[in-house]
Design a protein around this motif. Sequence first.
Motif, short mmCIF file in Angstrom:
data_model
loop_
_atom_site.label_atom_id
_atom_site.label_comp_id
_atom_site.label_asym_id
_atom_site.label_seq_id
_atom_site.Cartn_x
_atom_site.Cartn_y
_atom_site.Cartn_z
N ASN A 189 0.86 -1.18 0.00
CA ASN A 189 0.00 0.00 0.00
C ASN A 189 0.90 1.23 0.00
N THR A 190 0.31 2.39 0.01
CA THR A 190 1.10 3.61 0.03
C THR A 190 1.73 3.79 1.41
N GLY A 191 2.68 4.67 1.48
CA GLY A 191 3.34 4.96 2.75
C GLY A 191 4.73 4.36 2.83
N ARG A 192 5.07 3.89 3.98
CA ARG A 192 6.40 3.35 4.24
C ARG A 192 6.51 1.90 3.76
N VAL A 193 7.61 1.61 3.05
CA VAL A 193 7.88 0.26 2.57
C VAL A 193 9.17 -0.21 3.22
N THR A 194 9.12 -1.41 3.83
CA THR A 194 10.29 -1.99 4.47
C THR A 194 10.71 -3.24 3.72
N VAL A 195 11.99 -3.29 3.35
CA VAL A 195 12.54 -4.44 2.65
C VAL A 195 13.63 -5.02 3.54
N ARG A 196 13.50 -6.28 3.89
CA ARG A 196 14.50 -6.95 4.72
C ARG A 196 15.64 -7.45 3.84
N LEU A 197 16.87 -7.29 4.36
CA LEU A 197 18.04 -7.71 3.60
C LEU A 197 18.35 -9.19 3.75
N THR A 198 17.94 -9.79 4.85
CA THR A 198 18.15 -11.23 5.06
C THR A 198 16.85 -11.86 5.51
N LYS A 199 16.70 -13.13 5.17
CA LYS A 199 15.50 -13.86 5.56
C LYS A 199 15.60 -14.32 7.00
N SER A 200 14.45 -14.31 7.67
CA SER A 200 14.41 -14.80 9.04
C SER A 200 13.93 -16.25 9.02
N ALA A 201 14.20 -16.96 10.10
CA ALA A 201 13.80 -18.37 10.20
C ALA A 201 12.28 -18.51 10.31
N ALA A 202 11.66 -17.56 10.98
CA ALA A 202 10.20 -17.62 11.17
C ALA A 202 9.50 -17.26 9.86
N PRO A 203 8.43 -17.96 9.52
CA PRO A 203 7.69 -17.61 8.30
C PRO A 203 7.07 -16.22 8.45
N ARG A 204 7.31 -15.38 7.47
CA ARG A 204 6.79 -14.01 7.51
C ARG A 204 6.26 -13.62 6.14
N THR A 205 5.53 -12.56 6.12
CA THR A 205 5.03 -12.03 4.86
C THR A 205 5.84 -10.81 4.43
N ASP A 206 7.03 -10.67 4.96
CA ASP A 206 7.87 -9.51 4.66
C ASP A 206 8.37 -9.54 3.22
N LEU A 207 8.78 -8.37 2.76
CA LEU A 207 9.45 -8.25 1.47
C LEU A 207 10.94 -8.47 1.69
N TYR A 208 11.53 -9.38 0.93
CA TYR A 208 12.96 -9.67 1.05
C TYR A 208 13.69 -9.21 -0.20
N PHE A 209 14.77 -8.48 0.00
CA PHE A 209 15.55 -7.89 -1.08
C PHE A 209 15.91 -8.93 -2.14
N SER A 210 16.41 -10.08 -1.73
CA SER A 210 16.90 -11.10 -2.68
C SER A 210 15.79 -11.66 -3.58
N GLU A 211 14.54 -11.58 -3.16
CA GLU A 211 13.43 -12.10 -3.96
C GLU A 211 12.97 -11.14 -5.04
N TYR A 212 13.46 -9.93 -5.04
CA TYR A 212 13.01 -8.91 -5.99
C TYR A 212 14.16 -8.29 -6.79
N ARG A 213 15.19 -9.05 -7.05
CA ARG A 213 16.36 -8.50 -7.75
C ARG A 213 16.11 -8.28 -9.24
N THR A 214 15.08 -8.89 -9.81
CA THR A 214 14.75 -8.68 -11.22
C THR A 214 13.28 -8.28 -11.32
N ILE A 215 12.91 -7.74 -12.46
CA ILE A 215 11.53 -7.39 -12.71
C ILE A 215 10.78 -8.66 -13.09
N LYS A 216 9.83 -9.04 -12.27
CA LYS A 216 9.06 -10.26 -12.50
C LYS A 216 8.20 -10.09 -13.77
N GLY A 217 8.11 -11.15 -14.53
CA GLY A 217 7.31 -11.09 -15.75
C GLY A 217 8.10 -10.59 -16.95
#
Length: 166
Positions: free
Chosen positions: A136-164
Motif C-alpha cells: 500500500n502507500t506509505g512506508r515500505v520496508t525491505v528486509r536484507l536477510t530472511k528470518s527463520a520464522a515464516p513471515r510475509t515480509d518483502l525480502y531484497f533477494s526475492e526482488y532482484r529482477t523485474i518479474k514477468g
Amino acid sequence: MSRDGCKNTHHTNGITRIAGRCRSFRINTKKERDCTNAPSKGLAAERLVEADLILAGFTTFLPSSAQCVYDILAERGELCFKIQVKAATPKNGRLVVDARRPSASSRHYSMEDYDYLAVVDLSTRLVCYIPRKSFNTGRVTVRLTKSAAPRTDLYFSEYRTIKGAV
C-alpha cells in the motif's frame, strides 16, 4: 591561454570560469560529491537503476518533465514498465523508504502511477524491484536477510529482477 587551452580562464574560490567558446564548469567540493544530501542521493539512485536495467537488456527513457509521476520508463520487446526510484541506507538489516511523493497536492501515488518501486541499497549499490501491487502507500520496508520464522515480509533477494520480464 591557460593549460586547458581556453582563453580568459579565471580561477576564484575553487570555481573555474571560462569565457569564449568553452563553457563554465565548477569543481565539486567534498560535500557535493557526498551522496548523503537528498538531491544527489536520488539522482545517484536513478542512475544506478537505469544502469541495472540497461544491463538486463531494457531500453530506458527518462521523463522530460519533473511533474511526471515515475522516474524511469523501461522497455524490452513488447513489455513496458513505469518505475519509481527510492534510495535507502540499511539500518538494522532493513531498507525503509517512503513510497509517497516528496511534495504534491496528493502525496500518495495511485496504483496506476507506476508498475515497480525500485529500491536502491546505497551501501551495496544493488537494486530490487517491488511490484506496485505488493504494498500500500506509505512506508515500505525491505528486509536484507530472511528470518527463520515464516513471515510475509518483502525480502531484497526475492526482488532482484523485474518479474514477468525475465
